[in-house]
Design an enzyme around this catalytic site. Structure first.
Site, PDB file in Angstrom:
ATOM      1  N   GLU A 329       0.854  -1.192   0.000  1.00 19.48           N
ATOM      2  CA  GLU A 329       0.000   0.000   0.000  1.00 19.48           C
ATOM      3  C   GLU A 329       0.888   1.238   0.000  1.00 19.48           C
ATOM      4  O   GLU A 329       0.617   2.215   0.707  1.00 19.48           O
ATOM      5  CB  GLU A 329      -0.907   0.024   1.229  1.00 19.48           C
ATOM      6  CG  GLU A 329      -1.780  -1.209   1.385  1.00 19.48           C
ATOM      7  CD  GLU A 329      -2.643  -1.170   2.642  1.00 19.48           C
ATOM      8  OE1 GLU A 329      -2.063  -0.997   3.742  1.00 19.48           O
ATOM      9  OE2 GLU A 329      -3.864  -1.306   2.531  1.00 19.48           O
ATOM     10  N   GLU A 345      -4.659   4.630  -2.536  1.00 15.86           N
ATOM     11  CA  GLU A 345      -5.734   4.552  -1.535  1.00 15.86           C
ATOM     12  C   GLU A 345      -6.349   5.930  -1.275  1.00 15.86           C
ATOM     13  O   GLU A 345      -5.642   6.940  -1.219  1.00 15.86           O
ATOM     14  CB  GLU A 345      -5.124   3.983  -0.247  1.00 15.86           C
ATOM     15  CG  GLU A 345      -6.151   3.757   0.841  1.00 15.86           C
ATOM     16  CD  GLU A 345      -5.530   3.179   2.107  1.00 15.86           C
ATOM     17  OE1 GLU A 345      -4.433   2.581   2.038  1.00 15.86           O
ATOM     18  OE2 GLU A 345      -6.159   3.343   3.165  1.00 15.86           O
ATOM     19  N   CYS A 415     -11.152   2.306   6.621  1.00 18.11           N
ATOM     20  CA  CYS A 415     -10.424   3.548   6.918  1.00 18.11           C
ATOM     21  C   CYS A 415     -10.810   4.664   5.953  1.00 18.11           C
ATOM     22  O   CYS A 415     -10.852   5.841   6.327  1.00 18.11           O
ATOM     23  CB  CYS A 415      -8.922   3.306   6.870  1.00 18.11           C
ATOM     24  SG  CYS A 415      -8.372   2.413   5.405  1.00 18.11           S
TER      25      CYS A 415
HETATM   26  O1  FUB Z   1      -3.585   0.191   8.891  1.00 22.14           O
HETATM   27  C1  FUB Z   1      -4.668   1.086   9.039  1.00 22.14           C
HETATM   28  C2  FUB Z   1      -5.140   1.538   7.687  1.00 22.14           C
HETATM   29  O2  FUB Z   1      -5.601   0.425   6.930  1.00 22.14           O
HETATM   30  C3  FUB Z   1      -4.071   2.158   6.830  1.00 22.14           C
HETATM   31  O3  FUB Z   1      -3.890   3.513   7.066  1.00 22.14           O
HETATM   32  C4  FUB Z   1      -4.573   1.890   5.465  1.00 22.14           C
HETATM   33  O4  FUB Z   1      -3.574   2.000   4.492  1.00 22.14           O
HETATM   34  C5  FUB Z   1      -5.151   0.508   5.582  1.00 22.14           C
HETATM   35  O5  FUB Z   1      -4.163  -0.438   5.418  1.00 22.14           O
HETATM   36 ZN    ZN Z   2      -8.017   3.991   3.709  1.00 20.06          ZN
END
Ligand code: FUB
Ligand code: ZN
Length: 612
Positions: A329, A345, A415
């Site tokens: 990510e 994201e 999130c």
């Molecule tokens: O790990 C918490 C959140 O979930 C992260 O900020 C996002 O990238 C997702 O992985």
């Molecule tokens: Zn997110």
């Protein structure tokens, strides 16, 4: 006696300097700017009418975990909460959004939701301040959370959750004056400081944990706690976490255990490249910018400048998206910016808006806003449907029928929805900033506000179709004649051959239009300097003065730096800050703004870049 008095005065000056907040440019709060139509007002309406109640409804499982935790702590019969590392943080973000919505539109039902949920959170917190449901109830995934509290700080998210709790607590206090959640937050922060930096017999065998969180967030949240409470304890704690990062603990694995993944490869002051998990990185940089602004020191400025430059010149998609490497990510290698595989994201783009806003507030340079608006209008807004109840987590720049990419109702790891939601709720706060003798117009929109400059109230009323059109009309009405500099942002896409700062994306024809912008004051064209990306009109303003700005918007073809192999031989289409894409629905291909693609229907394919 006189000497003593002198010493006391000197000490008082010293103490007040020590504790003074050094931020110089103040944003105009989102509650002070009324949206009057145009691009943003309908989105705000949808937020208040749809997204906020919808998010509350989807937080039921997270609230239920607190109900069970509170019952467990009270010694009642209860099923145990399912183990989860950070579903609480999603609830806290929803609560932060609810708090903002209450500031904009009081709602007894939503306030009751907040109060009842806060009561459960407070009842779940341990008497010493510890708050993490899975460890409190002893129902954990030890490989993800560690066998005991704070025994796996790299991945447990214990401090990440608290950061989001602090942000919600500050917001609810500002909305209602109620300290119920702020009390939980303050107790937590004191507990964390004690356990991490002093040592507590109940944790880590009494030795200070002395390790930075594996997911940043608490640092920027502690800055907010400091701004709200004026208690330097919180700022110091933020700085302590920044200063031990990459110093006291450096993981030595690969993937999510690589040193770069959570930016632990170097002390933060020595970091020069944007690496690792994007949301973690951008929250870190926002915390660094916040601490520098609040201390008035430039401890992290050199690092921030280098990292920002590295990001905009080699690691950002044309949509303002961050996240080329979906396996982590995170950021990919410089110029490695795949389109179909892009992760980008929604949270990362939202974070990029806040980060660049912080950099702008520290330095007054429009280049940060020129980046923020690209992330905002393209990647962040693509993250939510126009109906306000469907969300993208990932925002690729290309999709085909196999992908069936379509916005979702919610996610197991949710999130992103509350992140874009809290950004839209605060969007009016992105529009103006000021000092005692400057007003900065950073984001053009239909709105009205009043800004107090040295005791003179300056009313501003703006009409525009920005970002779909570049004409802006601004009426300026001070209560009495007042001299100040009005600073109007002239974006990079308007006045240079690049689409955004960093030169990664430039216009194929390599031209700037003749007279890229025209500025009129009370009907007369004015010539102005562009300083740090702002056209400046410095004069004595009188009631009813009218400024008209015409930012020339044209359909433009953009090419990527030749080192971006994925875009070789391709062009993207932009107009102003908006990136377009070719979407095919039922065999018909249309060019539409990227942020509207796949709006609640299945598009069979989508492309931002197409062959020249
Ligand atoms: O790990 C918490 C959140 O979930 C992260 O900020 C996002 O990238 C997702 O992985
Ligand atoms: Zn997110």
């Amino acid at each position: 006696m006189r000497k003593n008095l002198f010493l006391i005065v000197l000490m008082a000056i010293f103490i007040s300097c020590e504790t003074k907040k050094s931020e110089t440019i103040s944003p105009v709060a989102f509650t002070e700017v009324q949206l009057t139509g145009g691009f943003w007002q309908p989105r705000m309406q949808t937020e208040l009418d749809v997204t906020v109640p919808f998010s509350v409804e989807h937080s039921t499982p997270a609230v239920e975990r607190f109900r069970r935790c509170a019952a467990f702590r009270a010694g009642e019969e209860t099923p145990l909460p399912e183990p989860h590392r950070f579903i609480s943080s999603d609830l806290y973000k929803v609560m932060e959004g609810v708090a903002y919505s209450l500031m904009l539109r009081p709602d007894a039902k939503l306030e009751a939701f907040m109060d009842s949920t806060i009561a459960l959170i407070a009842a779940s917190q341990m008497p010493d301040g510890y708050l993490y449901i899975s460890h409190i109830c002893g129902n954990t995934y030890p490989s993800e959370m560690g066998p005991r509290p704070y025994s796996h700080v790299i991945h447990s998210h214990e401090l990440y959750n608290m950061g989001h709790l602090y942000e919600a607590a500050v917001a609810y206090y500002q909305a209602t004056g109620k300290t119920s959640l702020l009390d939980v937050a303050m107790k937590s922060a004191h507990h964390i400081n004690h356990v991490f930096f002093e040592g507590d017999p109940n944790y880590n065998d009494g030795k200070p944990v002395n390790q930075a969180p594996g997911h940043e967030e608490i640092e920027l949240a502690l800055c907010k706690m400091y701004r709200t409470t004026d208690d330097k304890f919180y700022l110091d704690l933020a700085q302590k976490f920044l200063d031990i990062r990459g110093v006291t603990f450096i993981p030595d694995g690969t993937g999510v255990n690589a040193p770069e993944y959570a930016q632990q490869h170097l002390p933060v002051r020595d970091q020069r490249e944007a690496v690792g998990h994007c949301v973690r990185a951008i929250y870190l940089y926002t915390g660094m910018a916040g601490v520098d602004a609040l201390t008035g020191n430039a401890d992290y400025t050199e690092a921030l400048h280098a990292v920002w430059k590295n990001l905009v010149s080699s690691r950002i998609h044309i949509t303002g998206g961050l996240g080329a490497d979906r396996r982590i990510e995170g950021f990919g290698e410089p110029y490695s910016l795949p389109n179909k595989e892009a992760y980008d994201e929604t949270c990362a783009a939202v974070a990029n808006v806040f980060f660049n806003q912080s950099m702008f507030l520290a330095e007054g340079d429009a280049r940060y806003w020129d980046v923020a608006e690209i992330s905002l209008f393209n990647n962040a807004l693509a993250g939510i449907s126009l109906s306000g109840d469907r969300f993208f987590y990932e925002n690729p720049l290309e999709a085909d029928s196999v992908d069936n990419v379509v916005r979702q109702e919610w996610f197991g790891c949710a999130c992103c929805p509350p992140n874009i939601s809290r950004l839209i709720l605060q969007s009016p706060g992105l529009m103006y900033s000021h000092t005692s003798d400057d007003i900065y117009v950073t984001l053009y929109a239909d709105n009205a506000t009043t800004i107090n400059l040295d005791g003179i109230a300056v009313a501003l009323s703006q009409t525009t179709d920005y970002p779909m059109d570049g004409k802006v009309r601004l009426e300026v009405t001070p209560t009495s004649a007042k001299r100040f500099a009005l600073r109007l942002r002239i974006p990079t896409w308007c006045r240079t051959t690049a689409f955004m700062p960093g030169e990664l994306y430039t216009f194929a024809d390599e031209t700037v239009c003749d007279n890229p912008f025209v500025l009129r004051l009370n009907g007369e064209e004015v010539q102005t300097n562009v300083e740090k990306g702002f056209a400046v009109i410095d004069r004595t303003w009188n009631a009813g003065d009218v400024v008209e700005l015409d930012l020339k918007m044209r359909d433009r073809e953009v090419v990527a730096d030749a080192r971006v192999k994925e875009d070789a031989g391709c062009v993207a289409h932009t107009r102003g800050p908006i990136v377009y894409c070719a979407e095919t629905v039922n065999g018909v291909t249309k060019e539409i703004p990227y942020f509207t693609w796949s709006n609640n229907k299945k598009a069979s394919s989508m492309k931002v870049w197409s062959k020249k």
